[in-house]
Each structure stands twice: as C-alpha cells, then as structure tokens.
Design a protein around this motif. Sequence first.
Motif, short mmCIF file in Angstrom:
data_model
loop_
_atom_site.label_atom_id
_atom_site.label_comp_id
_atom_site.label_asym_id
_atom_site.label_seq_id
_atom_site.Cartn_x
_atom_site.Cartn_y
_atom_site.Cartn_z
N CYS A 47 41.63 33.56 36.67
CA CYS A 47 43.00 33.06 36.60
C CYS A 47 43.48 33.22 35.16
O CYS A 47 42.96 32.56 34.24
CB CYS A 47 43.08 31.59 37.01
SG CYS A 47 44.75 30.89 36.83
N ASN A 48 44.45 34.09 34.97
CA ASN A 48 44.93 34.37 33.62
C ASN A 48 45.63 33.17 33.01
O ASN A 48 45.55 32.93 31.80
CB ASN A 48 45.88 35.58 33.66
CG ASN A 48 46.24 36.06 32.27
OD1 ASN A 48 45.37 36.35 31.45
ND2 ASN A 48 47.53 36.16 31.99
N TYR B 230 36.59 36.66 39.85
CA TYR B 230 37.95 36.23 40.12
C TYR B 230 38.40 35.40 38.92
O TYR B 230 37.79 34.39 38.59
CB TYR B 230 38.02 35.40 41.40
CG TYR B 230 37.98 36.23 42.66
CD1 TYR B 230 39.11 36.90 43.11
CD2 TYR B 230 36.80 36.35 43.40
CE1 TYR B 230 39.08 37.67 44.27
CE2 TYR B 230 36.76 37.12 44.55
CZ TYR B 230 37.90 37.78 44.97
OH TYR B 230 37.86 38.54 46.11
N SER C 102 46.11 31.11 40.33
CA SER C 102 46.12 32.33 41.13
C SER C 102 45.04 33.24 40.55
O SER C 102 45.15 33.69 39.40
CB SER C 102 47.49 33.01 41.07
OG SER C 102 47.47 34.22 41.79
N LEU D 203 38.68 41.10 39.22
CA LEU D 203 38.52 42.02 38.09
C LEU D 203 37.10 42.58 38.10
O LEU D 203 36.16 41.88 38.49
CB LEU D 203 38.78 41.31 36.76
CG LEU D 203 40.16 40.67 36.54
CD1 LEU D 203 40.17 39.91 35.23
CD2 LEU D 203 41.25 41.73 36.58
N GLN E 190 42.73 36.58 40.23
CA GLN E 190 42.80 38.02 40.42
C GLN E 190 41.40 38.60 40.33
O GLN E 190 40.61 38.23 39.44
CB GLN E 190 43.69 38.65 39.35
CG GLN E 190 43.82 40.17 39.46
CD GLN E 190 44.68 40.76 38.35
OE1 GLN E 190 45.11 40.05 37.43
NE2 GLN E 190 44.92 42.05 38.42
N PRO F 130 42.23 41.20 46.62
CA PRO F 130 42.83 41.47 45.30
C PRO F 130 43.20 40.19 44.56
O PRO F 130 43.03 40.09 43.34
CB PRO F 130 44.07 42.30 45.64
CG PRO F 130 43.78 42.91 46.98
CD PRO F 130 42.96 41.88 47.71
N THR F 131 43.68 39.21 45.30
CA THR F 131 44.01 37.90 44.72
C THR F 131 43.58 36.83 45.71
O THR F 131 43.44 37.09 46.91
CB THR F 131 45.51 37.76 44.44
OG1 THR F 131 46.23 37.87 45.68
CG2 THR F 131 45.99 38.82 43.47
N SER G 47 43.63 32.20 46.26
CA SER G 47 43.87 30.84 45.80
C SER G 47 42.69 29.99 46.26
O SER G 47 41.94 30.38 47.15
CB SER G 47 45.18 30.30 46.37
OG SER G 47 45.16 30.34 47.79
#
Length: 249
Positions: A97-98, A95, A68, A72, A70, A57-58, A60
């Motif tokens: 990183c917002n 993946y 971080s 999607l 995530q 789900p997440t 590094s």
Amino acid sequence: MRYNEISHNSHPHHKLKFGNTQVPFKCDGCKEVGIGSNYKCTTCDYDLHTHCALPSPTLSHSFYTKCSFQFLPRPPGTVAHYCNACEKAVTGFVYHCNACGFDLHPCCAKLPMVLDDGEVKLYLYQKVSAPCLRCSRKGRSWSYRSTCKKYNLHVACVKEMLVENWHELYSNSGRSGGGGGDSSTTRRLGTRVPSLKGTLETHHHQKSSKGKVKKGCEMAGLAVQFVISAVLGDPTTLIAGVVGTLMSK
C-alpha cells in the motif's frame, strides 16, 4: 481461475505447470515456504505459490479498510520491508500500500478469514489478547483463534516452526527437484513436522483431567494442521499425510 499451464514474466523462458506436492518448496516469487498446489518449471526447478503465479493486480483487506494494496515483484525503495501479517521480511513478491506503507506477503494477504472443516472452526484476527500456544505471547502478529477461544496460534509462529524444522530438507532436497514429492522425502518430512504436543499437554494439564488433555491436544492438533495449510498458501490441500504426525509423537 486455475490454469493447467501458464507463462509468467518472472520466468519467461519456460512455461509453468500446475501441480500438487506434499514436499515443501521455497517459492521463487515471494521467497516464502509453500506446500500443496503450485506452478512449477520442471526444467529449472522454479516454483511459485498459486497466489504468486496468479495474483490479483490490486486487493483490499478487511483489516486495513483505508488501504489499497498493489501487487509488486519486489518491495519499493531501499529500506527493509516487513509483512504486517507475520512480521517476516519481505524479499520478493508483495502486496504494498503506497499510501500507508503496509506490506503483505501474497499468501498472508490471501489467508482465509475462517478455516472450517465442519468440526473445528478458526477465525483470523489482527490481534488477540490470549497467549499463543507456541510462544505464550499475546499480541505479536495475525492469529488464528478457535471458536471456543482455547486455541490461538500466531501466523508468525507457524512460519517459524516450519522454517526451523524443514530448513535442512530445503537445502538437501530443494536443489535436487524435491518438488516432485518422492516417498522417502515425504516419510522424512513426517518425522520432522513441528510438534506442539508437550506445550499443549502442559496447557491442558493446568485445567483438565487426563482424558480431557488427550482430547484437547487432538483438537489443537487439527487447528495447527489447518493453520499450516493456510500459511503455506493452500488452505484446501490435504496434507494429513505430512502434518498428521504432529500430535502422534
């Protein structure tokens, strides 16, 4: 953890079964090339990399210590997104990183930091100052570099080699259930695997005797095989039957 059969929300009507194939497939999750282990719906010819079928789900990454990521199903927003590892477009699973806006294809995010078979060892770098064996350019994308520092391959270049040489096979065999890996398709693949022999021989002729050229090409060929395996989403798969012709032509 690996499961023999899973349900996946991207393909809710049928279950996906775990398998292995030496025939390349296009992942219906991230839209990138794959080979080796995958999850497949035999009814619909729907394929997912293992990394896409069973994502974290997440996550590094050591290259981006402040990020971080995530998982999607698609990149956010309407602007084009590009993978920070291979510089290729992101059109499916990603993946993201917002905070930083960085994106990684699932297989790129899971690339091993070290590829080691006991003889050849390759390390993943974010940037390398040495030229790539294929494009002769330096900093471009993430790269794998040998311990001896003689062999450097961009992740982006490996993807380009695969797409350029296998595009026709995707369009011809992908629609007919090529994921099963019939022997005739595998043999045709063996003749179309991207070859770096000329490039590598030129590279070694500049510095070495004829005997060392052959040995150098053999070692570089092994390096290419390892990187291809990793980029395709299965760094442990035995694809020597397909990729083994790389240096033999």
